[in-house]
Design an enzyme around this catalytic site. Sequence first.
Site, PDB file in Angstrom:
ATOM      1  N   ASP A 239     -55.600  59.265   6.527  1.00 36.58           N
ATOM      2  CA  ASP A 239     -54.414  59.474   5.719  1.00 36.58           C
ATOM      3  C   ASP A 239     -54.505  60.635   4.577  1.00 36.58           C
ATOM      4  O   ASP A 239     -53.449  61.425   4.494  1.00 36.58           O
ATOM      5  CB  ASP A 239     -53.964  58.226   5.113  1.00 36.58           C
ATOM      6  CG  ASP A 239     -52.903  58.033   4.323  1.00 36.58           C
ATOM      7  OD1 ASP A 239     -51.532  58.365   4.910  1.00 36.58           O
ATOM      8  OD2 ASP A 239     -52.929  58.090   3.109  1.00 36.58           O
TER       9      ASP A 239
ATOM     10  N   LYS B 210     -52.727  64.335   4.094  1.00 42.11           N
ATOM     11  CA  LYS B 210     -52.108  64.959   2.847  1.00 42.11           C
ATOM     12  C   LYS B 210     -52.575  66.269   2.254  1.00 42.11           C
ATOM     13  O   LYS B 210     -52.012  67.013   1.777  1.00 42.11           O
ATOM     14  CB  LYS B 210     -51.994  63.725   1.722  1.00 42.11           C
ATOM     15  CG  LYS B 210     -51.316  62.652   2.171  1.00 42.11           C
ATOM     16  CD  LYS B 210     -51.564  61.272   1.331  1.00 42.11           C
ATOM     17  CE  LYS B 210     -50.672  60.130   1.756  1.00 42.11           C
ATOM     18  NZ  LYS B 210     -51.185  58.829   1.223  1.00 42.11           N
TER      19      LYS B 210
HETATM   20  N1  HSE Z   1     -51.434  54.169   2.922  1.00 43.49           N
HETATM   21  C1  HSE Z   1     -50.943  55.087   2.190  1.00 43.49           C
HETATM   22  C2  HSE Z   1     -51.711  54.836   0.750  1.00 43.49           C
HETATM   23  C3  HSE Z   1     -49.465  54.888   1.888  1.00 43.49           C
HETATM   24  O1  HSE Z   1     -52.514  53.793   0.621  1.00 43.49           O
HETATM   25  O2  HSE Z   1     -51.859  55.538  -0.026  1.00 43.49           O
HETATM   26  C4  HSE Z   1     -48.862  55.911   1.220  1.00 43.49           C
HETATM   27  O3  HSE Z   1     -49.122  57.079   1.857  1.00 43.49           O
END
Ligand code: HSE
Length: 437
Positions: free
Chosen positions: A201, A205
């Site tokens: 994740d 980003k």
């Molecule tokens: N799973 C992500 C986090 C959610 O914990 O930041 C936001 O993108």
Amino acid sequence: MEPVKLGLLGLGTVGSGTVNMFHRAGVEIERRAGRQIVVTRAAAQDLSKPRDCETRDIELTDDPMSIINDPDIQVIVELIGGYEDARDLVLAAIRQGKHVITANKAMIAKYGNEIFAEAEKHGVTVAFEAAVAGGIPIVKAIRESLVGNHIQWLAGIVNGTTNYILTQMRDEGWDFQTALDEAQRLGYAEADPTFDVEGIDAAHKLTILASIAFGVPLQFDKVYTEGIAGIGREDIQYAEELGYSIKHLAIAQKTEEGIELRVHPTLVPHRRLMANVGGVMNAVMVYGDAVGRTMYYGAGAGSEPTASAVMGDILDVVRSLSAGPDNRVPYLGFQLGSLSSVPVLPMEAIETAYYLRMEVLDSPGVMAAVTQILAELNISIEALLQKVPEPGQDTVPIIMLTHRIRERQMNEALYRIGQLEAVQGKIVRIRLEYFDE
Ligand code: HSE
């Protein structure tokens, strides 16, 4: 003027937050936009599921394509997440001439180049502020407010779940699994929490941030990605003793040779603001040649913080409806035809300092053998900590901080140290950044 009609794809955490925000702040939003904006239709997978928002005035369906094909809908808000299904829906919406707002970092990181090219072809816009760091307006800050700068590096805590886990392990002494379970219960974690824990994740980003900072195409497959599963509570404690916090950082840096793109646990000195970003909070530090160091802090996950970013995009898109496609802010901040082909560097070429922890036999000459290898590779030790053995144990932990060196040298050192008979088990290596310049 006619109201602008929106169709929501997804009524989960962020979708519900967006609907609630319309109910609460609709009048203000209309005053800011200069026209009414209404969510007329929404798609959800399971229509029988109870919702966290009022849906009485919204026509619900389990068929997202019926919304995309609805000629009354001008703007599609994609909040379902995931890779391929979302891409197919977004491309279909673009081909229908609809503007798209998305919070989907995975889709943008992996398919953004294709999506933006298609949007350009059809004269529509794709907005994605909510895809990076939840409620922090970091895309707008880099893409619009810092345009006078050459961005030299950026570093951020961009995953709330991993920051929450590391904080709870440090402050409450929780184990990894307890902290992860709680992050899931609070709605911070992804549907598949391995995306959080393994750094995927954050890599999504970082891919987006690096592109808008450096004007390069989205290159998710080139991000070095390491999660937090290898971090023990003892590493967090040793680092604290030495004056550092362990943070899961996403780092993009421009060097003369190319661009570094990396996500990994990192020691950060206590005195740095970044070390004090706790819980689910996110923060991104951006260094521009004119402005110097800037830092953006806020909630990076959760229903309303993310909906706040979605709403910002809705207003931007509605305001831009009267602007021609050429006058809109380019997706990656730079015109698509002028993206740079500067290479992304292999991890072996990056330079950083390191924290090392190894279990060694408690016998004479072991420390000398380890430091001899480091000396031969020109690796200088900054701090050294040796603990007394636990009762009944014949090994002791050694903790070291090194000066900055190339990752290639450190890999060689770890290989050679790992060959020593006195070194037991896996050596823990965590990179360390000072952010001093
Ligand atoms: N799973 C992500 C986090 C959610 O914990 O930041 C936001 O993108």
